[in-house]
Motif scaffolding. Structure first.
Motif, mmCIF file in Angstrom:
data_model
loop_
_atom_site.group_PDB
_atom_site.id
_atom_site.type_symbol
_atom_site.label_atom_id
_atom_site.label_comp_id
_atom_site.label_asym_id
_atom_site.label_seq_id
_atom_site.Cartn_x
_atom_site.Cartn_y
_atom_site.Cartn_z
ATOM 1 N N ARG A 54 -12.115 17.404 -12.598
ATOM 2 C CA ARG A 54 -11.506 17.752 -11.319
ATOM 3 C C ARG A 54 -12.422 18.737 -10.593
ATOM 4 O O ARG A 54 -13.237 19.416 -11.226
ATOM 5 C CB ARG A 54 -10.129 18.366 -11.552
ATOM 6 N N PRO A 55 -12.298 18.865 -9.288
ATOM 7 C CA PRO A 55 -13.172 19.786 -8.536
ATOM 8 C C PRO A 55 -13.131 21.224 -9.056
ATOM 9 O O PRO A 55 -14.162 21.880 -9.134
ATOM 10 C CB PRO A 55 -12.638 19.704 -7.109
ATOM 11 N N GLU A 56 -11.960 21.716 -9.431
ATOM 12 C CA GLU A 56 -11.857 23.103 -9.912
ATOM 13 C C GLU A 56 -12.526 23.290 -11.275
ATOM 14 O O GLU A 56 -12.812 24.412 -11.676
ATOM 15 C CB GLU A 56 -10.403 23.586 -9.957
ATOM 16 N N GLU A 57 -12.785 22.197 -11.992
ATOM 17 C CA GLU A 57 -13.517 22.285 -13.251
ATOM 18 C C GLU A 57 -15.031 22.340 -13.025
ATOM 19 O O GLU A 57 -15.770 22.761 -13.894
ATOM 20 C CB GLU A 57 -13.193 21.089 -14.151
ATOM 21 N N ARG A 58 -15.468 21.913 -11.845
ATOM 22 C CA ARG A 58 -16.900 21.902 -11.535
ATOM 23 C C ARG A 58 -17.359 23.122 -10.747
ATOM 24 O O ARG A 58 -18.518 23.488 -10.794
ATOM 25 C CB ARG A 58 -17.260 20.644 -10.758
ATOM 26 N N SER A 60 -16.076 27.199 -9.480
ATOM 27 C CA SER A 60 -15.084 28.272 -9.604
ATOM 28 C C SER A 60 -14.518 28.613 -8.229
ATOM 29 O O SER A 60 -15.043 28.173 -7.197
ATOM 30 C CB SER A 60 -15.724 29.517 -10.221
ATOM 31 N N ALA A 61 -13.466 29.414 -8.207
ATOM 32 C CA ALA A 61 -12.864 29.830 -6.947
ATOM 33 C C ALA A 61 -13.853 30.638 -6.112
ATOM 34 O O ALA A 61 -13.768 30.669 -4.889
ATOM 35 C CB ALA A 61 -11.611 30.647 -7.211
ATOM 36 N N GLY A 62 -14.801 31.275 -6.764
ATOM 37 C CA GLY A 62 -15.828 32.047 -6.065
ATOM 38 C C GLY A 62 -17.007 31.209 -5.611
ATOM 39 O O GLY A 62 -17.969 31.735 -5.063
ATOM 40 N N GLY A 63 -16.990 29.917 -5.857
ATOM 41 C CA GLY A 63 -18.047 29.026 -5.420
ATOM 42 C C GLY A 63 -19.193 28.871 -6.399
ATOM 43 O O GLY A 63 -20.208 28.264 -6.079
ATOM 44 N N LYS A 64 -19.034 29.412 -7.610
ATOM 45 C CA LYS A 64 -20.103 29.278 -8.606
ATOM 46 C C LYS A 64 -19.943 27.966 -9.366
ATOM 47 O O LYS A 64 -18.843 27.618 -9.777
ATOM 48 C CB LYS A 64 -20.065 30.447 -9.575
#
Length: 183
Positions: A54-58, A60-64
């Motif tokens: 999923r996108p959140e696995e690729r 992080s919330a900080g864009g890393k």
């Protein structure tokens, strides 16, 4: 009152011992890995790229960027001798579209494929469909054939699961052995 204190001390002393005992899943994994080593397979802890992440696995919330991986175990069967003309590939179980096998994908194109690819992939698909134990990926190289998975017994004995894995790896190894004779 003294008996209550003695009981609490005993529970405090013995409790951590029970906490350290392996769970049913840990015992099953140990039996499976032991059976694999006895069957001549090399057992290694491995990580595979998660192709259906999923996108959140690729990210992080900080864009890393993150490495989306699946922790699993590899069972490797060494070939009797290197087969330099054999195809090399890593097939990952996935719902992504793939031009080689349905239900499997690759991150990079296989190398040294035979001229009659349809026949080769049909033979490989027949083996992959029968692999037990929660197979997540299969790799073929010039020196070994590997099964990657989560080690599920699915009601079978550890010996039966390992026998199924070993048999599948041997069939792929025999297919690759034919490349040495044909070239």
């Amino acid at each position: 009152m003294v008996w209550i204190i003695i009981g609490i001390v005993l529970v405090a002393a013995i409790g951590p011992v029970f906490w350290l005992l392996p769970s049913k899943r840990d015992r099953a994994q140990g039996q499976l890995r032991s059976a694999a080593r006895q069957a001549g397979l090399v057992v290694e802890i491995a990580a595979l790229p998660k192709v259906d992440s999923r996108p959140e696995e690729r990210v992080s919330a900080g864009g890393k960027p993150r490495d989306a991986t699946i922790d699993c175990v590899a069972y490797r069967l060494a070939l009797p001798r290197p087969v330099p003309n054999a195809p090399s590939w890593l097939l990952l179980r996935s719902d992504r579209e793939n031009r080689y096998l349905e239900g499997w994908t690759t991150l990079s194109p296989p190398s040294r494929l035979p001229a009659r690819q349809a026949t080769y992939w049909r033979d490989i698909a027949a083996v992959l469909d029968r692999l037990p134990g929660g197979c997540a990926a299969v790799e073929a190289d010039t020196r070994h054939i590997s099964w990657y998975g989560r080690e599920r017994l699915d009601g079978d004995s550890p010996e039966a699961v390992v026998a199924g894995i070993r048999e599948g790896l041997q069939v792929i190894g025999e297919l690759h052995g034919e490349f040495n004779r044909s070239k």
